[in-house]
Scaffold this active site. Structure first.
Site, PDB file in Angstrom:
ATOM      1  CD  GLU A 250       6.864 -24.781 -70.199  1.00  0.00           C
ATOM      2  OE1 GLU A 250       5.982 -25.616 -70.443  1.00  0.00           O
ATOM      3  OE2 GLU A 250       7.973 -25.074 -69.700  1.00  0.00           O
TER       4      GLU A 250
ATOM      5  CG  ASN B 181       9.603 -19.435 -66.396  1.00  0.00           C
ATOM      6  OD1 ASN B 181      10.713 -18.921 -66.409  1.00  0.00           O
ATOM      7  ND2 ASN B 181       9.419 -20.733 -66.200  1.00  0.00           N
TER       8      ASN B 181
ATOM      9  CG  HIS C  96      15.323 -26.290 -69.960  1.00  0.00           C
ATOM     10  ND1 HIS C  96      15.835 -26.854 -68.811  1.00  0.00           N
ATOM     11  CD2 HIS C  96      14.095 -25.818 -69.626  1.00  0.00           C
ATOM     12  CE1 HIS C  96      14.944 -26.720 -67.828  1.00  0.00           C
ATOM     13  NE2 HIS C  96      13.890 -26.100 -68.291  1.00  0.00           N
TER      14      HIS C  96
ATOM     15  CD  GLU D 271      12.029 -24.042 -65.836  1.00  0.00           C
ATOM     16  OE1 GLU D 271      12.122 -25.043 -66.583  1.00  0.00           O
ATOM     17  OE2 GLU D 271      10.937 -23.527 -65.549  1.00  0.00           O
TER      18      GLU D 271
ATOM     19  CG  ASP E 271      18.780 -28.086 -67.997  1.00  0.00           C
ATOM     20  OD1 ASP E 271      18.485 -27.456 -69.039  1.00  0.00           O
ATOM     21  OD2 ASP E 271      17.988 -28.882 -67.448  1.00  0.00           O
TER      22      ASP E 271
END
Ligand code: 9MR
Length: 474
Positions: A163, A205, A242, A271, A273
């Site tokens: 990030e 990432n 996400h 990750e 979702d």
């Protein structure tokens, strides 16, 4: 092979073997695991991919949780336990009591591990939050080196940096104490990680880099392109993915994955979702990964909705009672559709110890000064060094290359300029921290085949200058 064809082939083999006509090619079908096609991990493996989840250490005692974990997944990410605040709560005091149980659980159940994460502006321990400049840069590099060394040989891929790009339309870096140490902090972290664990894939990432048209996506793309051009050791990009109403899945996601892959890196969905867990969207994400050859696999960020960091959005594949949702069925069906690769997928976990003596050749190595004595092709050995220097400190990676005979041990000598001091090192024993230093192989990298290479490295304060190492067999 599709599920339908697999079943048909299995029936054919069973019938034929009963008739005593088992052919060698058909026998291959029989060794396919019985669970293939019925769980996320096995179905992904049939496509040469993995299917993973984030795991929280405090849930490993919940048998409902571990039942699903052990049945469905073959890749694990520690949700919080490998972060900086967990692994170095006090400067220089490393603690693996939270992360090790996750790694041990994964490995004892045949699952691989994604490491998350070595350098990040988030979840920094208090001591690091208060640091800036050279002290922070050195602390960050030491953290990368120590943690990656602790897990050396046990990590499939590391989120080396997490990030680091800004939200919004700038396409630039996020402001942080790490960023303020200098724009080269990311590549310095990657070089330290490569030196510490040459066998792990090294990933950048981030979130909100899924939409190809977004400035943040383009900013990361440009960094990766630059890294590849300059030989910075990056192997993969992690797309957190996400998805929610503010940053929804978009159909250009596949373009994003394939565009990054075309730069020569693997891509991983790290990750996943999706708000409300719409089955169609989960299916599309799965199909997008399967459509991109360098998409290694998918990790969802938790098992049951109740395990999610956004549980009110019910974004996962299992409901809070542990039952499969429609999204689960859609993902499994997508994994099972189409043809499977003809070569069997890699199912063996990475080696534990000793680590490989030669790093995987990902990119052409950075330009190095010519080896000193003697060049490969003659007996003896040679050494060359690459230095990553910043204001006040440096990391040096030294490559030892055997000549025309194999080595059974080696000693490298190099002289540091005054003011330069070694603070820590890896993959070699040393005598001397300043001035003339001698470096000898450790147990796992003394034997180097003719013409082959191994590496060691060290970190120091001050200015390394131009180093001219010499090498001698032991
Ligand atoms: O899921 C994690 C949650 O338990 C933590 O409180 C949070 C703290 O930063 O981090 C969550 O995981 C994040 C991941 O490490 C990086 N990408 C975003 C994830 C969700 O916030």
């Amino acid at each position: 092979m599709s599920r339908t064809r697999w079943k048909a082939a299995s029936r054919a083999v069973i019938a034929l073997s009963g008739a005593g006509a088992l052919a060698a090619g058909m026998a291959l079908v029989l060794v396919t695991p019985a669970s293939a096609g019925t769980t996320l991990g096995a179905s992904a493996a049939e496509k040469g991919r993995y299917f993973g989840t984030a795991v929280a250490a405090n849930k490993l005692s919940d048998s409902a949780y571990t039942t699903i974990l052990n049945r469905e997944f073959n890749m694990v990410t520690a949700e919080n336990e490998m972060k900086i605040d967990a692994t170095e709560p006090q400067q220089g005091q490393f603690r693996y009591t939270q992360a090790d149980p996750i790694v041990n659980h994964a490995r004892s159940h045949g699952m691989q591990v994604r490491g998350h994460t070595l350098a990040w502006h988030g979840q920094q321990p208090g001591w690091m939050q208060g640091m800036e400049g050279t002290a922070l840069r050195n602390a960050m590099l030491n953290h990368v080196t120590q943690v990656a060394t602790h897990y050396r040989g046990q990590i499939y891929s590391w989120d080396v940096v997490n990030e680091a790009f800004a939200d919004g339309n700038s396409g630039g870096r996020r402001d942080s104490n790490l960023q303020r140490t200098g724009n080269d902090w990311i590549e310095a972290a990657f070089r330290a990680a490569r030196a510490a664990d040459p066998g792990a894939k090294l990933c950048y990432n981030d979130y909100n880099i899924d939409n190809w048209t977004w400035a943040k996506t383009q900013g990361v793309y440009n960094m990766v392109r630059d890294f590849k051009a300059r030989g910075v050791p990056i192997d993969c990009v992690g797309f957190q993915s996400h998805f929610n109403n503010d940053s929804p899945y978009v159909s250009n996601y596949r373009t994003t994955l394939s565009s990054f892959a075309a730069l020569g890196v693997d891509v991983q969905i790290t990750e996943l979702d999706i708000q409300g867990a719409p089955a169609n969207t989960y299916r599309s994400v799965t199909e997008d990964c399967l459509a991109v050859a360098r998409c290694n696999g998918i990790t969802v960020w938790g098992i049951r909705d109740s395990d999610s960091w956004r549980s009110s959005q019910t974004p996962l594949l299992f409901n809070s009672s542990g039952q499969k949702k429609a999204a689960y069925d859609a993902v499994l069906a997508a994994l099972n559709s189409g043809t499977n690769p003809t070569t069997p997928p890699p199912t063996t976990p990475p080696p534990t110890t000793p680590p490989p003596t030669t790093p995987p050749p990902t990119t052409p190595p950075p330009t190095t000064p010519p080896p000193t004595t003697p060049p490969p092709g003659q007996t003896g050995c040679s050494a060359s060094v690459t230095v990553n220097q910043w204001n006040g400190g440096f990391v040096a990676n030294v490559r030892v290359t055997a000549g025309s005979s194999a080595l059974n041990g080696w000693t490298v000598t190099l002289t540091l300029p005054s003011g330069a001091t070694v603070t820590n090192a890896w993959s070699a024993d040393r005598s001397g921290n300043s001035g003339t230093t001698n470096w000898t192989n450790v147990s796992y990298n003394g034997q180097v085949g003719a013409g082959q290479s191994t590496e060691f490295g060290f970190q120091g304060t001050g200015t390394a200058g131009t180093l001219t190492p010499t090498c001698a067999p032991r």
